[in-house]
Enzyme design. Structure first.
Site, PDB file in Angstrom:
ATOM      1  N   TYR A   1      -2.124  -1.618  11.073  1.00  0.00           N
ATOM      2  CA  TYR A   1      -2.382  -2.097   9.668  1.00  0.00           C
ATOM      3  C   TYR A   1      -1.343  -1.745   8.749  1.00  0.00           C
ATOM      4  CZ  TYR A   1      -3.892  -2.343   4.804  1.00  0.00           C
ATOM      5  OH  TYR A   1      -3.902  -2.408   3.559  1.00  0.00           O
TER       6      TYR A   1
ATOM      7  N   SER B   1       0.743  -1.254   0.099  1.00  0.00           N
ATOM      8  CA  SER B   1      -0.002  -0.112   0.093  1.00  0.00           C
ATOM      9  C   SER B   1       0.842   1.364   0.043  1.00  0.00           C
ATOM     10  CB  SER B   1      -0.930  -0.004   1.214  1.00  0.00           C
ATOM     11  OG  SER B   1      -1.598   1.175   1.509  1.00  0.00           O
TER      12      SER B   1
ATOM     13  N   LYS C   1       1.948  -3.946   6.660  1.00  0.00           N
ATOM     14  CA  LYS C   1       2.273  -3.808   5.235  1.00  0.00           C
ATOM     15  C   LYS C   1       3.812  -3.670   5.165  1.00  0.00           C
ATOM     16  CE  LYS C   1      -1.628  -4.502   3.460  1.00  0.00           C
ATOM     17  NZ  LYS C   1      -1.878  -5.899   2.960  1.00  0.00           N
TER      18      LYS C   1
HETATM   19  P1  NAD Z   1     -11.084  -7.003   1.077  1.00  0.00           P
HETATM   20  O1  NAD Z   1     -11.352  -7.163   2.738  1.00  0.00           O
HETATM   21  O2  NAD Z   1     -12.451  -6.757   0.324  1.00  0.00           O
HETATM   22  O3  NAD Z   1     -10.470  -8.511   0.635  1.00  0.00           O
HETATM   23  C1  NAD Z   1      -9.676  -9.209   1.718  1.00  0.00           C
HETATM   24  C2  NAD Z   1     -10.251 -10.594   1.692  1.00  0.00           C
HETATM   25  O4  NAD Z   1      -9.293 -11.721   2.352  1.00  0.00           O
HETATM   26  C3  NAD Z   1     -11.733 -10.644   2.222  1.00  0.00           C
HETATM   27  O5  NAD Z   1     -12.579 -11.663   1.254  1.00  0.00           O
HETATM   28  C4  NAD Z   1     -11.389 -11.491   3.645  1.00  0.00           C
HETATM   29  O6  NAD Z   1     -12.622 -12.133   3.825  1.00  0.00           O
HETATM   30  C5  NAD Z   1     -10.390 -12.401   3.359  1.00  0.00           C
HETATM   31  N1  NAD Z   1      -9.434 -12.790   4.549  1.00  0.00           N
HETATM   32  C6  NAD Z   1      -9.097 -12.067   5.432  1.00  0.00           C
HETATM   33  N2  NAD Z   1      -8.337 -12.668   6.314  1.00  0.00           N
HETATM   34  C7  NAD Z   1      -8.016 -14.000   5.766  1.00  0.00           C
HETATM   35  C8  NAD Z   1      -7.606 -15.087   6.179  1.00  0.00           C
HETATM   36  N3  NAD Z   1      -6.833 -15.125   7.358  1.00  0.00           N
HETATM   37  N4  NAD Z   1      -7.669 -16.130   5.530  1.00  0.00           N
HETATM   38  C9  NAD Z   1      -8.535 -16.218   4.367  1.00  0.00           C
HETATM   39  N5  NAD Z   1      -9.275 -15.181   3.898  1.00  0.00           N
HETATM   40  C10 NAD Z   1      -8.918 -13.880   4.643  1.00  0.00           C
HETATM   41  O7  NAD Z   1      -9.884  -5.993   0.753  1.00  0.00           O
HETATM   42  P2  NAD Z   1      -9.458  -5.505  -0.634  1.00  0.00           P
HETATM   43  O8  NAD Z   1      -9.711  -4.026  -0.436  1.00  0.00           O
HETATM   44  O9  NAD Z   1      -9.938  -6.408  -1.679  1.00  0.00           O
HETATM   45  O10 NAD Z   1      -7.772  -5.582   0.057  1.00  0.00           O
HETATM   46  C11 NAD Z   1      -7.047  -6.807  -0.578  1.00  0.00           C
HETATM   47  C12 NAD Z   1      -5.537  -6.614  -0.170  1.00  0.00           C
HETATM   48  O11 NAD Z   1      -5.132  -5.320  -0.508  1.00  0.00           O
HETATM   49  C13 NAD Z   1      -5.472  -6.384   1.318  1.00  0.00           C
HETATM   50  O12 NAD Z   1      -4.214  -7.238   1.542  1.00  0.00           O
HETATM   51  C14 NAD Z   1      -5.242  -5.120   1.674  1.00  0.00           C
HETATM   52  O13 NAD Z   1      -4.465  -4.703   2.637  1.00  0.00           O
HETATM   53  C15 NAD Z   1      -4.703  -4.636   0.360  1.00  0.00           C
HETATM   54  N6  NAD Z   1      -4.684  -3.146   0.046  1.00  0.00           N
HETATM   55  C16 NAD Z   1      -6.104  -2.684  -0.203  1.00  0.00           C
HETATM   56  C17 NAD Z   1      -6.178  -1.315  -0.604  1.00  0.00           C
HETATM   57  C18 NAD Z   1      -7.613  -0.876  -0.578  1.00  0.00           C
HETATM   58  O14 NAD Z   1      -7.888   0.507  -0.189  1.00  0.00           O
HETATM   59  N7  NAD Z   1      -8.914  -1.447  -0.793  1.00  0.00           N
HETATM   60  C19 NAD Z   1      -5.076  -0.459  -0.595  1.00  0.00           C
HETATM   61  C20 NAD Z   1      -4.060  -0.954  -0.595  1.00  0.00           C
HETATM   62  C21 NAD Z   1      -3.571  -2.388  -0.040  1.00  0.00           C
HETATM   63  C1  WQD Z   2      -9.686   9.373   1.206  1.00  0.00           C
HETATM   64  C2  WQD Z   2      -9.744  10.722   1.379  1.00  0.00           C
HETATM   65  C3  WQD Z   2     -10.132  11.363   3.669  1.00  0.00           C
HETATM   66  C4  WQD Z   2     -14.155   9.472   3.944  1.00  0.00           C
HETATM   67  C5  WQD Z   2      -6.975   4.446   3.367  1.00  0.00           C
HETATM   68  C6  WQD Z   2      -5.787   3.571   4.101  1.00  0.00           C
HETATM   69  C7  WQD Z   2      -4.721   3.345   3.185  1.00  0.00           C
HETATM   70  C8  WQD Z   2      -5.261   2.544   2.120  1.00  0.00           C
HETATM   71  C9  WQD Z   2      -6.575   3.322   1.359  1.00  0.00           C
HETATM   72  C10 WQD Z   2      -4.941   0.218   2.355  1.00  0.00           C
HETATM   73  C11 WQD Z   2      -9.238  11.311   2.745  1.00  0.00           C
HETATM   74  C12 WQD Z   2     -11.612  11.563   2.757  1.00  0.00           C
HETATM   75  C13 WQD Z   2     -12.874   9.848   3.639  1.00  0.00           C
HETATM   76  C14 WQD Z   2     -15.160  10.510   4.195  1.00  0.00           C
HETATM   77  C15 WQD Z   2     -13.802  12.164   3.466  1.00  0.00           C
HETATM   78  N1  WQD Z   2      -5.806   1.116   2.349  1.00  0.00           N
HETATM   79  N2  WQD Z   2     -12.763  11.423   3.225  1.00  0.00           N
HETATM   80  N3  WQD Z   2     -14.935  11.839   3.915  1.00  0.00           N
HETATM   81  O1  WQD Z   2      -7.351   7.335   3.956  1.00  0.00           O
HETATM   82  O2  WQD Z   2      -6.357   7.691   1.542  1.00  0.00           O
HETATM   83  O3  WQD Z   2      -6.462   5.518   2.720  1.00  0.00           O
HETATM   84  O4  WQD Z   2      -7.379   3.355   2.097  1.00  0.00           O
HETATM   85  O5  WQD Z   2      -3.657   0.090   2.447  1.00  0.00           O
HETATM   86  O6  WQD Z   2      -3.862   2.667   3.896  1.00  0.00           O
HETATM   87  O7  WQD Z   2      -5.464   4.515   5.114  1.00  0.00           O
HETATM   88  O8  WQD Z   2      -8.547   6.616   2.127  1.00  0.00           O
HETATM   89  O9  WQD Z   2     -10.841   6.639   1.279  1.00  0.00           O
HETATM   90  O10 WQD Z   2     -10.432   6.846   3.788  1.00  0.00           O
HETATM   91  O11 WQD Z   2     -10.025   8.587   2.207  1.00  0.00           O
HETATM   92  O12 WQD Z   2     -13.686  13.499   3.376  1.00  0.00           O
HETATM   93  O13 WQD Z   2     -16.202  10.104   4.710  1.00  0.00           O
HETATM   94  O14 WQD Z   2     -11.129  10.919   1.615  1.00  0.00           O
HETATM   95  O15 WQD Z   2      -9.938  12.678   4.579  1.00  0.00           O
HETATM   96  O16 WQD Z   2      -8.569  12.695   2.179  1.00  0.00           O
HETATM   97  P1  WQD Z   2      -7.222   6.888   2.465  1.00  0.00           P
HETATM   98  P2  WQD Z   2     -10.156   6.996   2.476  1.00  0.00           P
END
Ligand code: NAD
Ligand code: WQD
Length: 345
Positions: free
Chosen positions: A153, A128, A157
């Protein structure tokens, strides 16, 4: 020629399901493991409707070593892993750090342990942009310093990236591609799969679309006094299908031994920084639907501005984010309408 099987952990989740679709479309066999802690099995129907293929599915927890071992025994043709399985709510991780460290790190370590035993050639890891914290300058390249994590969290990562690097430096017989996502948003254009937030959404887009459809009264914009042109925070919103496609390229690269190093790191973003207020305007323009919103105080811990320099991925992977933000907003809205029609929310 048939392509090998890929294990997609967390494959019924948001990014995992979109990636399963792209893998199947590219000819890979897919097996998903998910404990359904943050998704449900109906997602498999969506994947099947889009691709015509139902991926194999194992309901199990990746921290459960016997269950994971049994999966590899059942599917000896697994050649690559994409590890999405993790807990991902930043706020919850502050409340329940042990849950986060245990789930995210034990999942990864179990996989790394089993890979050599079952001849798996590579693992793609979901990292991330959170590892950059508040960057010193934008856009952010992969060489930017890693900042001290502000949540458990985020720390999982950083630690995961270090674990992968240490294991591969120890001579482990596999490769890894670490992908640092910026802000993944939107849904598949079919609206058959998308993001399913649990409870009140913490992230911007699900809150925005739920407000637009009337589930929430008003979207709170957290702060308009930042050092940005309109005062709201800036992010790099990357379309989830574009993001999914990068995983297919990363898998191919590992399996074909095309990498320049045993561990490679890529930023996945658009290269465009968009403010929260600009994003709301894009949604309204693209859909014709108004989003009631008000400015409130800053959210603790928010990054002021961060967007990617994606040139490394553009040049080395030959991957580029292609979908416009307006199309992405339309896909997010179509997904929200689908959830209503399906009676889900
Ligand atoms: P998500 O929660 O939709 O998907 C994760 C899935 O993993 C879920 O279906 C959950 O049930 C499953 N899971 C969790 N722990 C598990 C375990 N121990 N065994 C088996 N299944 C398990 O999340 P996402 O948004 O699809 O994110 C996927 C990956 O990408 C994650 O590692 C997350 O940290 C990373 N990521 C997400 C974002 C984001 O903003 N969505 C940003 C950066 C990184
Ligand atoms: C985006 C922007 C908020 C909600 C998070 C995790 C990061 C990554 C992605 C996994 C910010 C603003 C939000 C609301 C708002 N995940 N906001 N009103 O904070 O960039 O990142 O998700 O790795 O680790 O921290 O994403 O969607 O929460 O916010 O104004 O109701 O929207 O302040 O500027 P963020 P977000």
């Amino acid at each position: 020629m048939t392509k090998p099987r890929i294990l997609v952990t967390g494959g019924t989740g948001y990014i995992g399901s979109h990636t399963a679709v792209e893998l199947i479309n590219a000819g890979y066999k897919v097996v998903i493991i998910d404990n359904l802690s943050n998704s449900n099995r109906d997602v498999l129907d969506g994947i099947e409707k889009i691709t015509g293929v139902r991926p194999d599915f194992v309901e199990a927890d990746c921290t459960d070593m016997p269950a994971l071992t049994a999966l590899f025994e059942k599917y000896p043709d697994i050649k690559g892993i994409i590890n999405f399985a993790a807990s991902k709510a930043v706020g919850e991780s502050v409340e329940k750090p042990v849950l986060y460290y245990r789930n995210n790190l034990n999942t990864l370590m179990n996989l790394l342990d089993l890979m050599p035993r079952f001849g798996v050639k590579g693992i793609v890891f979901s990292s991330s942009c959170t590892v950059y914290g508040e960057p010193d300058s934008n856009p952010v390249t992969e060489a930017a310093p890693i900042k001290k994590a502000t949540s458990p969290y985020g720390n999982t990562k950083q630690i995961s990236e270090e674990i992968i690097t240490d294991v591969i430096n120890s001579g482990a017989p596999f490769k890894s591609v670490i992908l640092r996502y910026f802000n993944p948003v939107g849904a598949h254009p079919s609206a058959l799969i998308g993001e399913l937030p649990n409870g009140v959404p913490q992230n911007l887009i699900p809150y925005l679309t739920q407000t637009a459809i009337g589930i929430r009264k008003e979207l709170s914009v957290f702060g308009n006094d930042y050092d940005t042109p309109d005062g709201s925070c800036i992010r790099d919103f990357i379309n989830v299908v574009d993001l999914a496609k990068a995983h297919v390229i990363a898998v191919e690269r590992m399996l074909d031994d095309k990498g320049e190093a045993p561990v490679e790191i890529f930023n996945l973003g658009t290269g465009i920084g968009l403010s929260v207020l600009e994003l709301i305007a894009s949604f309204e323009r693209a859909t014709g639907v108004k989003v009631p919103h008000k400015i409130v105080g800053r959210r603790t811990g928010d990054i002021e501005k961060v967007w990617a320099d994606p040139r490394h991925a553009n040049e080395v992977l030959g991957w580029k984010a292609e979908t416009s933000i307006d199309d992405t907003m339309r896909s997010a809205w179509k997904w929200q309408l689908h959830l209503r029609e399906a009676g889900i929310m």
